[in-house]
Design an enzyme around this catalytic site. Sequence first.
Site, short mmCIF file in Angstrom:
data_model
loop_
_atom_site.label_atom_id
_atom_site.label_comp_id
_atom_site.label_asym_id
_atom_site.label_seq_id
_atom_site.Cartn_x
_atom_site.Cartn_y
_atom_site.Cartn_z
N TYR A 160 -37.81 21.25 -61.80
CA TYR A 160 -39.11 21.91 -61.58
C TYR A 160 -40.16 21.35 -62.53
O TYR A 160 -41.28 21.04 -62.13
CB TYR A 160 -38.93 23.41 -61.77
N SER A 163 -41.23 17.91 -61.41
CA SER A 163 -42.10 17.95 -60.23
C SER A 163 -43.50 18.41 -60.58
O SER A 163 -44.49 17.85 -60.10
CB SER A 163 -41.49 18.85 -59.15
#
Length: 250
Positions: A160, A163
Amino acid sequence: MENINADKKVLVTGASGGIGRAIAVEAAKAGYYVICHYNGSQGKAEETLAQIQAAGGQGELIQFDVSNREDCKAKLSELSAKHGVLWGIVNNAGVTRDNTFVAMSGEDWDKVIHTNLDSFYNVINPLLMPMASRKNKRGGRIITISSVSGVHGNRGQSNYSASKAGIIGATKALAVELAGRGITCNAIAPGVIETDMTKAIRPEVYDIIMQTIPMGRAGKPEEIAAAAVFLLSEGAAYITRQVIEIDGGM
């Protein structure tokens, strides 16, 4: 409600709930025509559209998979043919698959990267040529939703964090490319916000997180939406290449 921005159409991805729904509803209240994206949650997206209409706003639904490049290209090409040049793109849709890095599966890494980061290209690229054309004299607005996890990193979220950090880099680079066209490109990095995603956090972990927030509370989706609506406005025309952290002072 006076639709002062009714000719300005805004796409909000991930508008079926949480931050995306709040942005869609508040943008509609500000007079924008809001195109509410969803993938698998049609019922929730219909609830978002109902809230928009109940508030006197206008909009419609669109379905595609942000991680599927061909699906995005096909659906967004149809959208451009129907509506012409959009005023704004809010790239919000995202997922989490948290785990320590050593225990993280390749599938969980790929799912988060393909959904959160690849969507930057998949969603924005098909809509960018009309927006950046010299024929479009009014400019435009691009807003990406990153995270404090992408700014600072967060244990158990290497996929996460990667990203969301990637989104920040891409947003800043695109801002430089588009500045001469009057198109602003900014990222919002929310902290802990009251959504279904945060409700899934274990209570003992949530208590520890709260101790890191000077304000001592989670944020509300509407507080993220307020910043997004401002960035969509004419008044934000000289704000670009910025990352706005909304995190209660974390």
